[in-house]
Scaffold this active site. Sequence first.
Site, PDB file in Angstrom:
ATOM      1  N   GLU A 134      49.229  78.473  38.978  1.00  0.00           N
ATOM      2  CA  GLU A 134      50.003  77.264  38.705  1.00  0.00           C
ATOM      3  C   GLU A 134      49.986  76.904  37.223  1.00  0.00           C
ATOM      4  O   GLU A 134      49.779  75.756  36.840  1.00  0.00           O
ATOM      5  CB  GLU A 134      49.496  76.109  39.574  1.00  0.00           C
ATOM      6  CG  GLU A 134      49.615  76.418  41.062  1.00  0.00           C
ATOM      7  CD  GLU A 134      49.196  75.278  41.985  1.00  0.00           C
ATOM      8  OE1 GLU A 134      48.379  74.445  41.568  1.00  0.00           O
ATOM      9  OE2 GLU A 134      49.698  75.248  43.119  1.00  0.00           O
ATOM     10  N   ASP A 145      47.610  76.292  51.434  1.00  0.00           N
ATOM     11  CA  ASP A 145      47.164  75.234  50.532  1.00  0.00           C
ATOM     12  C   ASP A 145      46.755  73.978  51.292  1.00  0.00           C
ATOM     13  O   ASP A 145      47.498  72.996  51.283  1.00  0.00           O
ATOM     14  CB  ASP A 145      48.319  74.924  49.558  1.00  0.00           C
ATOM     15  CG  ASP A 145      47.855  74.136  48.347  1.00  0.00           C
ATOM     16  OD1 ASP A 145      46.674  73.764  48.307  1.00  0.00           O
ATOM     17  OD2 ASP A 145      48.679  73.910  47.453  1.00  0.00           O
ATOM     18  N   GLU A 150      45.135  65.060  50.434  1.00  0.00           N
ATOM     19  CA  GLU A 150      46.454  65.325  49.858  1.00  0.00           C
ATOM     20  C   GLU A 150      47.509  65.555  50.939  1.00  0.00           C
ATOM     21  O   GLU A 150      48.586  64.949  50.894  1.00  0.00           O
ATOM     22  CB  GLU A 150      46.380  66.547  48.935  1.00  0.00           C
ATOM     23  CG  GLU A 150      47.738  66.929  48.362  1.00  0.00           C
ATOM     24  CD  GLU A 150      47.672  68.115  47.411  1.00  0.00           C
ATOM     25  OE1 GLU A 150      46.580  68.662  47.194  1.00  0.00           O
ATOM     26  OE2 GLU A 150      48.738  68.476  46.875  1.00  0.00           O
TER      27      GLU A 150
HETATM   28  C1  GCU Z   1      47.447  72.037  45.284  1.00  0.00           C
HETATM   29  C2  GCU Z   1      47.581  70.689  44.638  1.00  0.00           C
HETATM   30  C3  GCU Z   1      47.448  70.769  43.155  1.00  0.00           C
HETATM   31  C4  GCU Z   1      46.185  71.529  42.770  1.00  0.00           C
HETATM   32  C5  GCU Z   1      46.141  72.870  43.467  1.00  0.00           C
HETATM   33  C6  GCU Z   1      44.819  73.596  43.278  1.00  0.00           C
HETATM   34  O1  GCU Z   1      48.542  72.834  44.978  1.00  0.00           O
HETATM   35  O2  GCU Z   1      48.815  70.115  44.986  1.00  0.00           O
HETATM   36  O3  GCU Z   1      47.424  69.455  42.645  1.00  0.00           O
HETATM   37  O4  GCU Z   1      46.129  71.709  41.406  1.00  0.00           O
HETATM   38  O5  GCU Z   1      46.285  72.672  44.852  1.00  0.00           O
HETATM   39  O6  GCU Z   1      44.074  73.695  44.251  1.00  0.00           O
HETATM   40  O7  GCU Z   1      44.520  74.068  42.206  1.00  0.00           O
END
Ligand code: GCU
Length: 714
Positions: A308, A387, A415
């Site tokens: 990400e 996730d 979340e």
């Molecule tokens: C999810 C979450 C993110 C977080 C990511 C992670 O995608 O929405 O906010 O950064 O998990 O576990 O790194």
Amino acid sequence: MTDETTSSEIVVEPAPHAAWLPDCALAAPGRRRLAVRVPDVSEPRGGIAPPGSDNSREVVATLQGEVEHATTTHGGAVVDPDASPDLLLALSPEWSAPDGGTAPSGADDSSSEFRLARAGGRVTVTAATATALLHGWFHVVRLGEAAFAGPDADERHAPALTLRVLDHWDNVDVHPVMGQVERGYSGGSIFYAEGRVRDDLSRVTTYARLLAATGIDRVCINNVNVHAREARLLTDDLPDVARIAAALRPYGVRAHLAVSFAAPMTLGGLPTSDPLDDDVRAWWRAAADRVWATIPDFGGFVVKADSEGQPGPFAYGRDHADGANLLADAVAPHGGVVHWRAFVYDHTQDWRDRSTDRARAAYDHFAPLDGRFAENVVVQVKHGPMDFQTREPVSPVLAAMPRTRLALELQVTQEYTGQQRHACYLAPWWSENLGFRPSGEGDGGPAVRDVVAGRGPDPSAAVATARGGGIAAVANVGDDRFWTGHPLAQANLYAFGRLAWDPTLDPAAILDEWVGLTFAGPDGTVDARVREVLHAVLDDSWRTYESYTAPLGVGFMVRPGHHYGPDVDGYEYTPWGTYHFADRDGIGVDRTRATGTGFTGQYPAPWRDVYEDLATCPDELVLFFHHVPYSHVLHSGVTVVQHVYDTHFAGVERVRDTVAAWESLAGLVPDDVDARVRERLAEQLRSATEWRDQLNTYFVRKSGVPDAHGRTIY
Ligand code: GCU
């Protein structure tokens, strides 16, 4: 909210809620004669015990303070250890549990072990380290009267998992999109405010006390997405990190830091972060040396790399073993640990590309690296392949790396499970994950809880992985008065700690324990009605949440970005790899080997076949593994589309029952808790109704199949 104490400028924040340690919970030991026996230990290294041999005076002082406080509050007394106390807490550095004792299976963390012996109603707790003794004290607190009233006993208690970590996704600066705490639903950060570490960290110590009472002993204090400001915690801000570590230390909790893989460039000015570059290696070693010189009991680093948008070893053509071992080498001289996350996937995929399956990614990247990670690397694996969804299969990575220390990663912050506006007790879900046996339910092979305890499937690998990787979870606390926004979300934090200590505990029993402490009356007991209603509200709340949200394991269907509330197609045409593929005929993701992405092939037998075959795939995961027509009949006997209607109608009714059950407690729980829970339950009912109506309407329109019972669908 503030209370005016005088007419002048002085305002006093109300004390944070006592959570599971109100003074009432200390009644049983507090009204007795207590003693602490401590040998005269010479103080190591400036009062900080070296890792693994904690006998620090600081923790002893904490314990003495706890005992003093309990007896002062409840009328007992602190007496001489030789004066036949009702409870003797004895620190005995040379103590080790006798062979043949009743140690819980898998207990291998001798420095955290304590012994509880009861004879004639008198209790002696013995431990070799102060932190273990403190855990023994809280064990007695949890037991209450039962600690003293039971038959004579001689028990050993040790955590099944040696690493029990909470990961805070706290930012130092308020992030323009993610805020102060990423995926935080409990106000600001307890560590940071106004762009820096808070001056007053007393709340951090109160937090450490709560954690110690559950068995958690490590906290990573910043977000895994390490932004520019937060990266500097590793360097410029070390003195402030040391203050946080000092605030955690009295309760035996150690600090960890999330670090950026690009730090040698962004902080060190080097031209590269290549893990095989000598200057990069030297930079990390020097960085680690500085950290441990400042904080001798520091725990280690947490890394999110190539995920990400976070930098990682792929940029240099290196793999994740190269990346993790770089940091492992730097922290090894200090006994440090590197938690390296396996959450690696392509978040820029084209939704038209049906050959890429996000669920496959962690296994594809990590399984081939088994055996290449250094001994002080823990590969931290999200419980499911996607996730943190409400329902996913267990990640196949947990079955694929017998020569690697693996940690299970859970999400305490809600979340995807209602964001602490919905009551959703997650321990039953975590317990299912911990109890999953990758080699099948029948054969007695290791469960996930054994894998992370270092007792995985390959005994020949036992030396390298003997200590296991333990467990980690994304924390759910903030500077909210109730710590967790929703007061009932405290139960999740408590349960995580208890499962980390003993993953075989029954979630309902943990809840019972939490209720017993949190809602204790002045005599230390809980009104039976309160106990009954809290079970009614929480025991099954995860399944209730599942029933009115995304069905049958398909996941997501949430509003993009913040992830709260329904949006069936919200992620359908995005780059995130989270699709359901609904059309007029059917829904679900074909992950079979025969016709789909082949993801089922990442599981060992029997699961690879159980999931592959529609006839054996469990209903709750059917849309995770298969694309089926709406008319497909589930094992339950109803069609997929009728299942959606039925569960969504039933789910809202269950929330209505929850509201009524809670309201029946008026006057039996503190007013402030009652008011906050009522406000949250009202939102839960509104939101569940919205989920029901949006999902049902979506499916009736897509499929053209009416509800068999003719209920209102829009
Ligand atoms: C999810 C979450 C993110 C977080 C990511 C992670 O995608 O929405 O906010 O950064 O998990 O576990 O790194």
